[in-house]
Design a protein around this motif. Structure first.
Motif, PDB file in Angstrom:
ATOM      1  N   ARG A 173      54.819  -9.840  34.035  1.00 24.60           N
ATOM      2  CA  ARG A 173      53.836 -10.380  34.591  1.00 24.60           C
ATOM      3  C   ARG A 173      53.559 -10.003  36.152  1.00 24.60           C
ATOM      4  O   ARG A 173      52.502 -10.045  36.460  1.00 24.60           O
ATOM      5  CB  ARG A 173      54.304 -12.091  34.733  1.00 24.60           C
ATOM      6  N   GLU A 174      54.721  -9.830  36.804  1.00 23.58           N
ATOM      7  CA  GLU A 174      54.482  -9.491  38.260  1.00 23.58           C
ATOM      8  C   GLU A 174      53.868  -8.163  38.337  1.00 23.58           C
ATOM      9  O   GLU A 174      53.175  -7.554  39.254  1.00 23.58           O
ATOM     10  CB  GLU A 174      55.953  -9.527  38.949  1.00 23.58           C
ATOM     11  N   ARG A 181      50.299  -8.020  37.911  1.00 23.81           N
ATOM     12  CA  ARG A 181      49.757  -8.572  38.914  1.00 23.81           C
ATOM     13  C   ARG A 181      49.657  -7.496  40.025  1.00 23.81           C
ATOM     14  O   ARG A 181      48.562  -7.215  40.941  1.00 23.81           O
ATOM     15  CB  ARG A 181      50.576  -9.827  39.722  1.00 23.81           C
ATOM     16  N   GLU A 207      47.115  -4.955  39.201  1.00 26.10           N
ATOM     17  CA  GLU A 207      45.616  -5.465  39.598  1.00 26.10           C
ATOM     18  C   GLU A 207      45.239  -5.480  41.075  1.00 26.10           C
ATOM     19  O   GLU A 207      44.146  -5.406  41.373  1.00 26.10           O
ATOM     20  CB  GLU A 207      45.505  -7.117  39.459  1.00 26.10           C
ATOM     21  N   GLY A 208      46.253  -5.398  41.818  1.00 21.21           N
ATOM     22  CA  GLY A 208      46.058  -4.992  43.307  1.00 21.21           C
ATOM     23  C   GLY A 208      46.658  -6.196  44.148  1.00 21.21           C
ATOM     24  O   GLY A 208      46.478  -6.194  45.300  1.00 21.21           O
ATOM     25  N   PHE A 209      47.308  -7.113  43.766  1.00 21.03           N
ATOM     26  CA  PHE A 209      47.849  -8.226  44.408  1.00 21.03           C
ATOM     27  C   PHE A 209      49.382  -7.759  44.940  1.00 21.03           C
ATOM     28  O   PHE A 209      49.953  -6.863  44.502  1.00 21.03           O
ATOM     29  CB  PHE A 209      47.892  -9.463  43.677  1.00 21.03           C
ATOM     30  N   PRO A 210      49.727  -8.240  46.067  1.00 22.59           N
ATOM     31  CA  PRO A 210      51.007  -8.131  46.724  1.00 22.59           C
ATOM     32  C   PRO A 210      52.349  -8.833  45.793  1.00 22.59           C
ATOM     33  O   PRO A 210      51.754  -9.746  45.397  1.00 22.59           O
ATOM     34  CB  PRO A 210      50.834  -8.625  48.095  1.00 22.59           C
ATOM     35  N   LYS A 211      53.419  -8.205  45.865  1.00 23.44           N
ATOM     36  CA  LYS A 211      54.515  -8.876  45.104  1.00 23.44           C
ATOM     37  C   LYS A 211      54.997 -10.123  45.869  1.00 23.44           C
ATOM     38  O   LYS A 211      55.016 -11.115  45.063  1.00 23.44           O
ATOM     39  CB  LYS A 211      55.748  -7.894  45.169  1.00 23.44           C
ATOM     40  N   ASP A 265      53.987 -12.769  49.624  1.00 21.01           N
ATOM     41  CA  ASP A 265      53.142 -12.798  50.733  1.00 21.01           C
ATOM     42  C   ASP A 265      53.931 -13.913  51.634  1.00 21.01           C
ATOM     43  O   ASP A 265      54.911 -14.376  51.336  1.00 21.01           O
ATOM     44  CB  ASP A 265      51.696 -13.058  50.563  1.00 21.01           C
ATOM     45  N   GLU A 266      53.333 -14.373  52.781  1.00 16.46           N
ATOM     46  CA  GLU A 266      53.962 -15.232  53.558  1.00 16.46           C
ATOM     47  C   GLU A 266      54.418 -16.678  52.812  1.00 16.46           C
ATOM     48  O   GLU A 266      55.240 -17.285  53.120  1.00 16.46           O
ATOM     49  CB  GLU A 266      53.343 -15.451  54.732  1.00 16.46           C
ATOM     50  N   ARG A 267      53.472 -17.024  51.965  1.00 15.07           N
ATOM     51  CA  ARG A 267      53.562 -18.037  51.159  1.00 15.07           C
ATOM     52  C   ARG A 267      54.908 -18.069  50.229  1.00 15.07           C
ATOM     53  O   ARG A 267      55.744 -18.930  50.351  1.00 15.07           O
ATOM     54  CB  ARG A 267      52.327 -18.704  50.718  1.00 15.07           C
ATOM     55  N   GLU A 290      56.151 -24.121  44.322  1.00 19.11           N
ATOM     56  CA  GLU A 290      54.806 -23.204  43.787  1.00 19.11           C
ATOM     57  C   GLU A 290      53.545 -24.197  43.286  1.00 19.11           C
ATOM     58  O   GLU A 290      52.523 -23.972  43.390  1.00 19.11           O
ATOM     59  CB  GLU A 290      55.269 -22.372  42.558  1.00 19.11           C
ATOM     60  N   ARG A 291      54.096 -25.328  42.789  1.00 15.47           N
ATOM     61  CA  ARG A 291      52.988 -26.312  42.125  1.00 15.47           C
ATOM     62  C   ARG A 291      52.366 -27.176  43.566  1.00 15.47           C
ATOM     63  O   ARG A 291      51.038 -27.290  43.337  1.00 15.47           O
ATOM     64  CB  ARG A 291      53.799 -27.329  41.183  1.00 15.47           C
ATOM     65  N   ALA A 311      53.039 -26.690  46.867  1.00 15.39           N
ATOM     66  CA  ALA A 311      52.687 -25.724  47.976  1.00 15.39           C
ATOM     67  C   ALA A 311      52.454 -26.460  49.252  1.00 15.39           C
ATOM     68  O   ALA A 311      51.598 -26.079  50.019  1.00 15.39           O
ATOM     69  CB  ALA A 311      51.152 -25.138  47.625  1.00 15.39           C
ATOM     70  N   ARG A 338      48.263 -13.229  47.656  1.00 15.69           N
ATOM     71  CA  ARG A 338      48.291 -13.618  46.173  1.00 15.69           C
ATOM     72  C   ARG A 338      47.130 -14.495  46.221  1.00 15.69           C
ATOM     73  O   ARG A 338      46.858 -15.275  46.797  1.00 15.69           O
ATOM     74  CB  ARG A 338      49.584 -14.126  45.757  1.00 15.69           C
ATOM     75  N   TYR A 368      48.065 -25.658  52.146  1.00 17.83           N
ATOM     76  CA  TYR A 368      49.001 -24.932  52.915  1.00 17.83           C
ATOM     77  C   TYR A 368      48.678 -24.572  54.287  1.00 17.83           C
ATOM     78  O   TYR A 368      47.286 -24.359  54.356  1.00 17.83           O
ATOM     79  CB  TYR A 368      49.211 -23.360  51.867  1.00 17.83           C
TER      80      TYR A 368
END
Lengths: 141, 64
Positions: free
Chosen positions: A57-58, A61, A64-68, A70-72, A136-137, A139, B26, B38
């Motif tokens: 899945r990663e 992603r 598709e151009g998304f980073p593995k 990020d700060e979050r 993750e849910r 945030a 993301r 956030y």
């Protein structure tokens, strides 16, 4: 180091350790040790499958151009790791107290060290996964 | 904290995925930013504002 290599090294290390223990057990004729290596292999297989799905899945992603990360997500992992650490410390302390009380108060045998160690590791892992899922849910920061 | 990211995103006809790629984060991060769930770092707030050609004050509404 990419995710596949990390997963591969982890799996190989654990499999090598468990396989070595199983062979030693067979050589020593320790049937009880063989009995618990089977569920450990089962857990290892589940871990490998879950990890393979996550990596797949990663990779999609990232393609598709998304980073593995990020700060979050980095913040989430740090918080989940912190709660896993705290949880494992308190869990180990709790088991220690139970081990003190069990023989004297309840006339039960002491806890097996190997099982205690495995339980603490498994518990830390579960807390990490749950915390990561929760953040993750929700945030919240 | 409330944000006007969705409003500004709509002005430029950007999806959350488009904005996420532009900013380098993301998609879920943009989603949670829009929902105000956030609080971004100053760097991220700046990057989002730059991507939407707005100021940080315009995008992020701080409640007293």
């Amino acid at each position: 180091m990419n995710e596949e290599l990390k997963t591969g090294i982890t799996v190989a290390a654990v499999a090598f350790f468990v396989a070595g223990l199983a062979l030693l057990s067979i050589a020593a004729g320790m049937k009880d040790t063989i009995a618990w290596t089977i569920p450990v292999f089962g857990i290892l297989v589940i871990f490998v499958l879950a990890r393979a799905l996550y990596v797949k899945r990663e990779k999609a992603r990232i393609k598709e151009g998304f980073p593995k990360d990020d700060e979050r997500t980095r913040s989430m992992k740090e918080r989940a790791g912190y709660y896993a650490y705290l949880g494992s410390v308190y869990f180990a302390l709790g088991l220690m107290w139970i081990n003190f009380l069990m023989p004297d108060m309840f006339h039960l045998p002491e806890l097996d060290v190997t099982l205690v160690l495995a339980a603490v590791i498994a518990e830390a892992f579960v807390i990490y996964l749950f915390s990561w899922w929760y953040f993750e849910r929700k945030a919240e920061r | 904290m409330k944000t006007r990211i969705k409003e500004f995103r709509a002005r430029y006809d950007l999806t959350q995925e488009d904005l996420a790629k532009k900013v380098g984060v993301r998609r879920e991060t943009i989603l949670f930013l829009e929902k105000g769930k956030y609080n971004p770092s100053l760097q991220l707030a700046h990057d989002v504002a730059k991507a939407l050609k707005a100021s940080i004050d315009e995008l992020f509404l701080f409640e007293e």
